[in-house]
Design an enzyme around this catalytic site. Structure first.
Site, PDB file in Angstrom:
ATOM      1  N   TYR A 146      -0.217 -15.616 -10.782  1.00 37.73           N
ATOM      2  CA  TYR A 146      -1.046 -17.021 -10.827  1.00 37.73           C
ATOM      3  C   TYR A 146      -0.408 -17.976 -11.524  1.00 37.73           C
ATOM      4  O   TYR A 146      -0.964 -19.111 -11.206  1.00 37.73           O
ATOM      5  CB  TYR A 146      -2.485 -16.659 -11.235  1.00 37.73           C
ATOM      6  N   LYS A 195       2.302  -1.232 -10.110  1.00 40.95           N
ATOM      7  CA  LYS A 195       2.924  -0.939  -8.912  1.00 40.95           C
ATOM      8  C   LYS A 195       4.328  -0.678  -9.185  1.00 40.95           C
ATOM      9  O   LYS A 195       5.142  -1.294  -8.418  1.00 40.95           O
ATOM     10  CB  LYS A 195       2.715  -2.147  -8.012  1.00 40.95           C
ATOM     11  N   ASP A 227      -2.916   0.955  -5.870  1.00 43.20           N
ATOM     12  CA  ASP A 227      -3.543   1.231  -4.582  1.00 43.20           C
ATOM     13  C   ASP A 227      -4.363   2.433  -4.895  1.00 43.20           C
ATOM     14  O   ASP A 227      -5.578   2.470  -4.375  1.00 43.20           O
ATOM     15  CB  ASP A 227      -2.599   1.316  -3.515  1.00 43.20           C
ATOM     16  N   ASP A 251      -7.682  -9.074 -11.335  1.00 40.47           N
ATOM     17  CA  ASP A 251      -8.896 -10.000 -10.693  1.00 40.47           C
ATOM     18  C   ASP A 251      -9.524  -9.092  -9.526  1.00 40.47           C
ATOM     19  O   ASP A 251     -10.765  -9.344  -9.401  1.00 40.47           O
ATOM     20  CB  ASP A 251      -7.969 -11.227 -10.149  1.00 40.47           C
ATOM     21  N   ASP A 255     -13.454  -7.170  -9.897  1.00 38.69           N
ATOM     22  CA  ASP A 255     -14.613  -7.543  -8.939  1.00 38.69           C
ATOM     23  C   ASP A 255     -14.949  -6.288  -7.951  1.00 38.69           C
ATOM     24  O   ASP A 255     -16.216  -6.006  -7.925  1.00 38.69           O
ATOM     25  CB  ASP A 255     -14.074  -8.596  -7.850  1.00 38.69           C
TER      26      ASP A 255
END
Ligand code: NAD
Length: 367
Positions: A146, A195, A227, A251, A255
């Site tokens: 980001y 990852k 994942d 992020d 959620d």
């Protein structure tokens, strides 16, 4: 102890829910013999109305001068409020990004806890809901994808977009230290999510996390690919204690973790810098649809105040007394509208925002 707290009630339901958290903190001060000093400042839409900008230097200075900031929520109805006719850098949410930057808040902590009394709201299979879960997502907030360089340009005759994911060792080290410190206050387990089978930034992440782990031999460390983590969160959330991860993965995963609790009005959060300073706020927004009706659930904000006592002031017993009070009101069957679900009126005792605050205040006890 003297606690200097700057409050940003904000917009929508913000002032209603922050008022309840202050009531609860004042009761904690009375029971445990502390002194709470509150100072209220504006941010978000109310600051635009008063000063023409969502964040003033006065608000930044007041936040910096305090030990901690307790926030409600900012923003209005994004379709109808005149605040959203302004250019993006002048809208309420710009205040939030501005204050996070000004205060150097790089660690975002979001607990996701399933209250046994609210397990019907959990959208997972019954066996997962019955087992319950109590995790905390520790998300890096100021680096990664980001914040990396981004651009779109024509390459070989077609538009090509590039986003870059950059992490420095020092950025990884400081968030990893926070995660291990927090794990020591919990069940002493960290699952670091990356990852590393694909990304260089993840391989560096893993290396630095392993180095930091050597200073915390009492905390168990495991690595998990993102994942797999997304899948495990809905398969068996009870396995997680502290989940440490970078900005974008955090992020998404935070959620997902909050959704499986099924109750947005119950979820607190904290954003910390490298001192004990923190900004504490509920995970939900300003709920303009129910503002001013005295029906908002104040518990997420009250639990954010508990996190403030635990992480900024190191007052674990006082934080426990708030969390116990929350459990007690739920056990006794009190519910704000959002927690009623499809229950019959007779099944639970429906209460408003203020009354929920009063019930919590009455249940703050010396432990
Ligand atoms: P929201 O979280 O405000 O509301 C979503 C739904 O949940 C609404 O139906 C609302 O009534 C309900 N809800 C939320 N909190 C509740 C509570 N404590 N008690 C009972 N019901 C509750 O999300 P939204 O509608 O997408 O956003 C509204 C505004 O909040 C927007 O301006 C958005 O930008 C802002 N926002 C601010 C923050 C923040 O300040 N950190 C975070 C998210 C959204």
């Amino acid at each position: 102890m003297k606690l200097n707290i700057t409050c940003i009630p904000g917009d929508g339901i913000g002032p209603e829910i922050v008022a309840q958290a202050k009531k609860v903190l004042n009761k904690v001060a009375l029971v445990y013999d502390h002194e709470m000093n509150f100072r209220d400042v504006l941010m978000g839409g109310c600051s635009i109305d008063a000063y023409g900008v969502p964040l003033t230097q006065e608000t930044i200075d007041a936040a910096k001068a305090a030990d901690a900031v307790l926030m409600g929520s900012i923003g209005g109805n994004t379709s109808t409020s005149p605040w959203y006719k302004l250019e993006p850098s002048k809208r309420p949410e710009a205040g939030l990004l501005g204050i996070r930057k000004a205060l150097g808040l790089f660690a975002n902590l979001r607990p996701a806890y399933l209250y046994p009394q609210l397990k019907e709201a959990c959208p997972l299979k019954e066996e997962a809901a019955v087992k319950g879960f109590d995790m905390l997502i520790m998300r890096e907030l100021t680096g990664g994808l980001y914040f990396g360089e981004r651009y779109t340009k024509e390459v070989d005759g077609e538009l090509t977009a590039t986003d870059t994911l950059v992490y420095k060792e020092s950025e990884i080290r400081r968030i990893a230290i926070k995660a291990f410190e927090v794990a020591r206050k919990r069940r002493k387990s960290v699952i670091s999510v990356d990852k590393a089978n694909v990304l260089d930034s993840s391989r560096l992440w893993r290396k630095v996390v392993e180095e930091v782990a050597k200073d915390y031999p009492d905390v168990a460390l495991e690595h998990m690919l993102v994942d797999n983590c997304a899948m495990q969160l809905v398969r068996d959330p009870a396995q997680f204690d502290v989940v440490l991860t970078e900005n974008m993965f955090g992020d998404i995963l935070s959620d997902e973790a909050s959704m499986i609790t099924g109750s947005i009005g119950m979820l607190p959060s904290a954003s910390l810098n490298d001192s004990s300073f923190g900004l504490y706020e509920p995970s939900h927004g300003s709920a303009p649809d129910i503002a001013g009706k005295d029906i908002a659930n104040p518990i997420a904000t009250v639990l954010s105040a508990a996190m403030m006592l635990r992480y900024t002031f190191n007052l674990d017993k006082e934080a426990d007394s708030i969390e116990n009070a929350v459990r007690k009101v739920l056990e006794e069957g009190y519910r704000t509208t959002d927690l009623m679900g499809s229950a019959n009126e007779g099944e639970f005792k429906k209460v408003g925002c203020r009354e929920m605050g009063d019930l919590l205040v009455e249940r703050i006890l010396y432990l």
